[in-house]
Write a protein that holds these residues in place. Structure first.
Motif, PDB file in Angstrom:
ATOM      1  N   SER A  20       0.826  -1.201   0.000  1.00 29.09           N
ATOM      2  CA  SER A  20       0.000   0.000   0.000  1.00 29.09           C
ATOM      3  C   SER A  20       0.866   1.259   0.000  1.00 29.09           C
ATOM      4  N   ALA A  21       2.007   1.188  -0.652  1.00 28.35           N
ATOM      5  CA  ALA A  21       2.935   2.310  -0.684  1.00 28.35           C
ATOM      6  C   ALA A  21       2.300   3.519  -1.363  1.00 28.35           C
ATOM      7  N   ASP A  27       5.387  10.973 -10.142  1.00 24.82           N
ATOM      8  CA  ASP A  27       4.198  10.558 -10.888  1.00 24.82           C
ATOM      9  C   ASP A  27       2.979  11.356 -10.437  1.00 24.82           C
ATOM     10  N   LEU A  28       2.841  11.545  -9.131  1.00 26.67           N
ATOM     11  CA  LEU A  28       1.721  12.319  -8.611  1.00 26.67           C
ATOM     12  C   LEU A  28       1.747  13.746  -9.138  1.00 26.67           C
ATOM     13  N   SER A  29       2.910  14.358  -9.175  1.00 16.28           N
ATOM     14  CA  SER A  29       3.047  15.720  -9.679  1.00 16.28           C
ATOM     15  C   SER A  29       2.614  15.819 -11.142  1.00 16.28           C
ATOM     16  N   ILE A  30       2.991  14.834 -11.944  1.00 15.99           N
ATOM     17  CA  ILE A  30       2.615  14.837 -13.368  1.00 15.99           C
ATOM     18  C   ILE A  30       1.112  14.659 -13.520  1.00 15.99           C
ATOM     19  N   ASP A  52      -2.669   9.924  -3.250  1.00 18.07           N
ATOM     20  CA  ASP A  52      -2.225   8.556  -3.467  1.00 18.07           C
ATOM     21  C   ASP A  52      -3.080   7.830  -4.503  1.00 18.07           C
ATOM     22  N   PRO A  53      -2.955   8.187  -5.786  1.00 15.83           N
ATOM     23  CA  PRO A  53      -3.758   7.517  -6.806  1.00 15.83           C
ATOM     24  C   PRO A  53      -3.489   6.018  -6.908  1.00 15.83           C
ATOM     25  N   GLY A  55      -2.547   4.008  -4.349  1.00 17.02           N
ATOM     26  CA  GLY A  55      -3.055   3.334  -3.163  1.00 17.02           C
ATOM     27  C   GLY A  55      -4.563   3.405  -3.029  1.00 17.02           C
ATOM     28  N   ASN A  56      -5.185   4.399  -3.646  1.00 17.68           N
ATOM     29  CA  ASN A  56      -6.620   4.602  -3.482  1.00 17.68           C
ATOM     30  C   ASN A  56      -7.416   4.459  -4.763  1.00 17.68           C
ATOM     31  N   SER A  57      -6.818   3.951  -5.803  1.00 22.24           N
ATOM     32  CA  SER A  57      -7.512   3.666  -7.063  1.00 22.24           C
ATOM     33  C   SER A  57      -8.287   4.847  -7.629  1.00 22.24           C
ATOM     34  N   TRP A  58      -7.570   5.829  -8.139  1.00 30.22           N
ATOM     35  CA  TRP A  58      -8.215   6.939  -8.837  1.00 30.22           C
ATOM     36  C   TRP A  58      -8.838   6.425 -10.128  1.00 30.22           C
ATOM     37  N   ASN A  59      -9.935   7.043 -10.551  1.00 29.20           N
ATOM     38  CA  ASN A  59     -10.547   6.702 -11.829  1.00 29.20           C
ATOM     39  C   ASN A  59      -9.548   6.883 -12.960  1.00 29.20           C
ATOM     40  N   TYR A  60      -9.499   5.922 -13.857  1.00 25.30           N
ATOM     41  CA  TYR A  60      -8.734   5.992 -15.109  1.00 25.30           C
ATOM     42  C   TYR A  60      -7.223   5.887 -14.938  1.00 25.30           C
ATOM     43  N   ILE A  61      -6.733   5.693 -13.716  1.00 28.78           N
ATOM     44  CA  ILE A  61      -5.298   5.568 -13.448  1.00 28.78           C
ATOM     45  C   ILE A  61      -5.038   4.165 -12.911  1.00 28.78           C
TER      46      ILE A  61
END
Length: 148
Positions: A20-21, A27-30, A52-53, A55-61
């Motif tokens: 769960s890193a 990557d987050l900044s981009i 944390d896309p 770790g938390n499952s952002w849509n489309y990522i």
């Protein structure tokens, strides 16, 4: 045997923390730059304060570990220019941007040696940078139909 159980607990805790890193900060900044360049970023429905896309499952990522490996935003009606630093997502394997209303220049993909699939088709891009294809060693499919 008594020493075995504490070691198992420490190892299990290590595995759980690794799984769960937090998302790689670069990557987050981009992804934030990508979001901020859009005229209608609300269509992504990304949580506004979530850092944390992966770790938390952002849509489309989609991620592997803490690294972004796929962006799949096809057919969402997204408008705006693409951030120029997409090639900083060094573990990217799939990029699905087709059938939106992206405009302006295509970003360079130079150095994305893991990229296998890139779909830019049916947008409104107006130019392709000279180093666009440099270092795309794993590329299998590139779709640019109806773009420039």
């Amino acid at each position: 045997m008594a020493d075995f159980f504490p070691n198992v607990l420490v190892f299990t805790a290590y595995i759980l923390c690794s799984a769960s890193a937090a998302t790689d900060p670069g990557d987050l900044s981009i992804l934030r730059d990508f979001h901020d360049a859009l005229a209608n970023p609300d269509l992504l429905k990304w949580p506004p304060n979530d850092a944390d896309p992966c770790g938390n499952s952002w849509n489309y990522i989609f991620c592997t570990g803490d690294r972004v490996t796929q962006i799949e935003v096809q057919k969402l009606g997204l408008r705006g220019n693409l951030t120029r630093n997409l090639n900083g997502l060094t573990q990217l394997t799939h990029l699905g941007l087709q059938k939106n209303e992206f405009a302006g220049p295509l970003p360079s993909l130079a150095g994305l040696s893991s990229l296998q699939y890139a779909y830019f088709d049916y947008n409104r891009f107006d130019s392709i940078p000279g180093d666009f294809f440099v270092g795309l060693d794993s590329l299998r499919i590139m779709a640019l139909d109806g773009t420039v």
